[in-house]
Design an enzyme around this catalytic site. Structure first.
Site, PDB file in Angstrom:
ATOM      1  N   ASP A 387       0.818  -1.285   0.080  1.00  0.00           N
ATOM      2  CA  ASP A 387       0.008  -0.088  -0.026  1.00  0.00           C
ATOM      3  C   ASP A 387       0.811   1.250   0.016  1.00  0.00           C
ATOM      4  O   ASP A 387       0.294   2.209  -0.749  1.00  0.00           O
ATOM      5  CB  ASP A 387      -0.954   0.047   1.296  1.00  0.00           C
TER       6      ASP A 387
HETATM    7  P1  NAP Z   1       0.887  -4.060   3.239  1.00  0.00           P
HETATM    8  O1  NAP Z   1       0.468  -3.048   2.321  1.00  0.00           O
HETATM    9  O2  NAP Z   1      -0.001  -4.481   4.073  1.00  0.00           O
HETATM   10  O3  NAP Z   1       1.683  -5.274   2.190  1.00  0.00           O
HETATM   11  C1  NAP Z   1       2.572  -6.106   2.776  1.00  0.00           C
HETATM   12  C2  NAP Z   1       2.737  -6.878   1.640  1.00  0.00           C
HETATM   13  O4  NAP Z   1       3.833  -7.917   2.167  1.00  0.00           O
HETATM   14  C3  NAP Z   1       1.818  -7.720   1.135  1.00  0.00           C
HETATM   15  O5  NAP Z   1       1.186  -7.496  -0.075  1.00  0.00           O
HETATM   16  C4  NAP Z   1       2.292  -9.351   1.210  1.00  0.00           C
HETATM   17  O6  NAP Z   1       2.375  -9.938  -0.069  1.00  0.00           O
HETATM   18  C5  NAP Z   1       3.848  -9.010   1.518  1.00  0.00           C
HETATM   19  N1  NAP Z   1       4.466 -10.118   2.347  1.00  0.00           N
HETATM   20  C6  NAP Z   1       3.667 -10.701   3.397  1.00  0.00           C
HETATM   21  N2  NAP Z   1       4.563 -11.678   4.049  1.00  0.00           N
HETATM   22  C7  NAP Z   1       5.638 -11.645   3.120  1.00  0.00           C
HETATM   23  C8  NAP Z   1       6.855 -12.515   3.083  1.00  0.00           C
HETATM   24  N3  NAP Z   1       7.126 -13.256   4.139  1.00  0.00           N
HETATM   25  N4  NAP Z   1       7.789 -12.195   2.237  1.00  0.00           N
HETATM   26  C9  NAP Z   1       7.414 -11.355   1.266  1.00  0.00           C
HETATM   27  N5  NAP Z   1       6.461 -10.445   1.524  1.00  0.00           N
HETATM   28  C10 NAP Z   1       5.437 -10.745   2.043  1.00  0.00           C
HETATM   29  O7  NAP Z   1       2.313  -3.282   3.978  1.00  0.00           O
HETATM   30  P2  NAP Z   1       2.648  -1.692   3.751  1.00  0.00           P
HETATM   31  O8  NAP Z   1       3.003  -1.432   2.317  1.00  0.00           O
HETATM   32  O9  NAP Z   1       3.982  -1.936   4.918  1.00  0.00           O
HETATM   33  O10 NAP Z   1       1.626  -0.900   4.232  1.00  0.00           O
HETATM   34  C11 NAP Z   1       1.244  -0.855   5.375  1.00  0.00           C
HETATM   35  C12 NAP Z   1      -0.479  -0.971   5.473  1.00  0.00           C
HETATM   36  O11 NAP Z   1      -0.893  -1.064   6.823  1.00  0.00           O
HETATM   37  C13 NAP Z   1      -0.826   0.552   5.035  1.00  0.00           C
HETATM   38  O12 NAP Z   1      -2.152   0.188   4.387  1.00  0.00           O
HETATM   39  C14 NAP Z   1      -1.090   1.021   6.488  1.00  0.00           C
HETATM   40  O13 NAP Z   1      -2.200   2.213   6.419  1.00  0.00           O
HETATM   41  C15 NAP Z   1      -1.442   0.154   7.296  1.00  0.00           C
HETATM   42  N6  NAP Z   1      -1.447   0.455   8.700  1.00  0.00           N
HETATM   43  C16 NAP Z   1      -0.361   0.622   9.226  1.00  0.00           C
HETATM   44  C17 NAP Z   1      -0.228   0.962  10.558  1.00  0.00           C
HETATM   45  C18 NAP Z   1       0.994   1.640  11.133  1.00  0.00           C
HETATM   46  O14 NAP Z   1       0.999   2.068  12.424  1.00  0.00           O
HETATM   47  N7  NAP Z   1       2.519   1.348  10.509  1.00  0.00           N
HETATM   48  C19 NAP Z   1      -1.478   1.075  11.448  1.00  0.00           C
HETATM   49  C20 NAP Z   1      -2.422   0.513  10.905  1.00  0.00           C
HETATM   50  C21 NAP Z   1      -2.471  -0.001   9.486  1.00  0.00           C
HETATM   51  P3  NAP Z   1       2.187 -11.360  -0.493  1.00  0.00           P
HETATM   52  O15 NAP Z   1       1.090 -11.990   0.646  1.00  0.00           O
HETATM   53  O16 NAP Z   1       1.962 -11.502  -1.944  1.00  0.00           O
HETATM   54  O17 NAP Z   1       3.591 -12.031   0.196  1.00  0.00           O
END
Ligand code: NAP
Length: 460
Positions: A387
């Site tokens: 994301d």
């Molecule tokens: P993300 O959008 O959740 O994407 C994470 C990606 O990691 C997934 O598409 C997954 O794809 C991949 N993944 C999972 N396990 C893996 C592994 N072992 N090896 C390789 N890839 C792996 O993560 P992000 O880009 O870090 O974004 C964070 C999201 O969380 C945002 O939408 C944010 O708004 C939300 N959020 C963040 C917080 C905060 O405080 N940081 C709090 C609440 C919400 P596959 O399954 O295809 O591997």
């Protein structure tokens, strides 16, 4: 109160503030933690010196049991499970405030009632906020731990029902504060507050739990602050307000990082809503590279930007990414890490993980500073992020993440994305970045792929 106790509380308050300031940066976080803990020790000693009857054996037993459980948990807990642990801490903090509220209310039984005063109001606030923080935190913990479904639980008229329960809790609170001792009012208030915590958190999706936990953290501070007024303890008033205020600031920062309002997080049942948005599939095909193919492009690069995300945490690939960075630097390639404020699942998630692997702090670059530099990067290596690098946030007004600030990795000359499949991330939506001409996917677990890349670079 003896003068030295007031000075002790003042010293503790200064240490708490310096502690919070220190926790603001990875470099000073350990010192900050130690300062705040010293402040708490001073406050505890000062408080114990005030008590006229102290059963030291009970206090020592409590400190020993709590200390052993706390240190075992803190050492064993995985970084990815930190939000669950914080949820439990908040819940127990809320429960402690509610229990003090109950005991102080019961202690007034039989005393002549002289009308509502500050203490009776503070007792009600301790009970109400403490009890709802307790059950709300347990629901948040259960959703994250998989004990309950992480899906938002919704039903028609839910918000009206919740508003009515809140109204009932406030009415009972007024009744408790303004009437002579009543066991019935007390029991009803506690039950309604406990129910409110459950019902307020159930409609929120598991993915939004970190924001909820941060808000509940703030509530646990407010409950402790109210308890400080109940007990006439300045130390508790100060520490409670600091927790209340910092929890609220953190909640605001997390909402801003996702470009969502707090009411949207609390009332929109986000996880459910976005599933339908996942339907907007991209018909283009994504290119797939092996680590060996990618190593050739890395070999010709001069500047590489690593973009860590939640998948890096899941794969525990922080040491592997550091190994890759070392290998690239040995070849004279400049490496930096692009840090998005909400990458991962909790604030500072990536900073903490990378600090664990001894990545130099100066290589961690915040989003605002790295974005203008990305067009100069030969390679942007996206590791388990989705994301936070989704260009739809800039261009697609219908996207649920439209307006969320993102890392502009698509501006780099080459983009590699390491993830296991084409599955979406937290927001449940497809990512057009994967289909761009300058993007190639490297499918696999982040740690394995990174180690294969290191191997391929060393052989080339
Ligand atoms: P993300 O959008 O959740 O994407 C994470 C990606 O990691 C997934 O598409 C997954 O794809 C991949 N993944 C999972 N396990 C893996 C592994 N072992 N090896 C390789 N890839 C792996 O993560 P992000 O880009 O870090 O974004 C964070 C999201 O969380 C945002 O939408 C944010 O708004 C939300 N959020 C963040 C917080 C905060 O405080 N940081 C709090 C609440 C919400 P596959 O399954 O295809 O591997």
């Amino acid at each position: 109160m003896e003068a030295w106790v007031s000075y002790a509380y003042l010293a503790a308050a200064v240490l708490f503030i310096l502690g919070i300031k220190g926790l603001g940066s990875a470099r000073t976080a350990r010192t900050g933690n130690a300062l705040a803990a010293t402040g708490m020790l001073i406050a505890i000693i000062a408080t114990l010196s005030l008590a006229r009857v102290v059963r030291f054996e009970l206090i020592i037993a409590g400190v020993a049991i709590g200390g052993v459980i706390g240190s075992i948990l803190a050492r064993r807990i995985e970084m990815t499970a930190m939000p669950e642990m914080v949820a439990l801490f908040n819940g127990f903090g809320g429960a402690a405030s509610a229990l003090v509220g109950v005991s102080e209310y019961v202690a007034r039984r039989g005393a002549p009632f002289e009308g509502a005063d500050m203490v009776s109001t503070a007792i009600v606030l301790s009970l109400l906020i403490g009890a709802l923080t307790f059950t709300g935190s347990l629901i948040a913990f259960s959703k994250l731990q998989g004990l309950l479904s992480s899906q938002p639980v919704t039903y028609p008229g839910q918000q009206v029902a919740n508003a009515l329960i809140l109204l009932a809790a406030l009415t009972l609170g007024v009744a408790v504060a303004t009437s002579p001792f009543s066991e019935t009012y007390l029991i009803l208030l506690v039950l309604v507050a406990l129910a409110l915590g459950v019902l307020a958190v159930l409609p929120i999706g598991g993915g939004d739990m970190p924001v909820v936990i941060s808000l509940l953290n703030s509530y646990s501070g407010l409950a402790a602050c109210a308890t400080g007024f109940v007990l006439g303890n300045a130390g508790l008033v100060i520490s409670g307000s600091l927790v209340g205020a910092s929890g609220l600031i953190l909640t605001k920062l997390m909402c801003e990082g996702m470009n969502r309002s707090l009411p949207n997080v609390l009332f929109s049942a986000f996880g459910k809503h976005v599933e339908s948005a996942a339907g907007g599939e991209d018909n283009r095909t994504a290119r797939s590279f092996t680590p060996e193919d990618a190593a050739i492009i890395f070999g010709n690069a001069q500047r590489c930007v690593m973009v860590p995300g939640y998948g890096l945490a899941v794969a525990q690939a922080q040491h592997a990414v550091q190994e890759l960075a070392d290998t690239l630097e040995e070849r004279g390639i400049k490496v930096s890490y692009a840090i998005h404020p909400v990458a991962g699942r909790m604030p500072g998630h990536m900073n903490v993980l990378l600090a664990e692997a001894n990545v130099p702090y100066e290589q961690l670059v915040e989003m605002e500073d790295i974005n203008p530099e990305l067009p100069e990067a030969d390679v942007a290596l996206v590791i388990g992020a989705n994301d936070v690098v989704n260009p739809a946030a800039r261009t697609d007004e219908d996207s649920p993440i439209y307006g969320m600030p993102i890392l502009d990795v698509d501006h780099a000359k080459h983009v590699f994305v390491i993830k296991r499949s084409m599955n979406p991330g937290f927001a449940g939506i497809q990512n057009p970045l994967f289909f761009n001409e300058n993007t190639a996917m490297i499918f696999g677990d982040a740690k394995n792929v990174l180690l294969e890349l290191v191997g391929a670079l060393k052989e080339s």
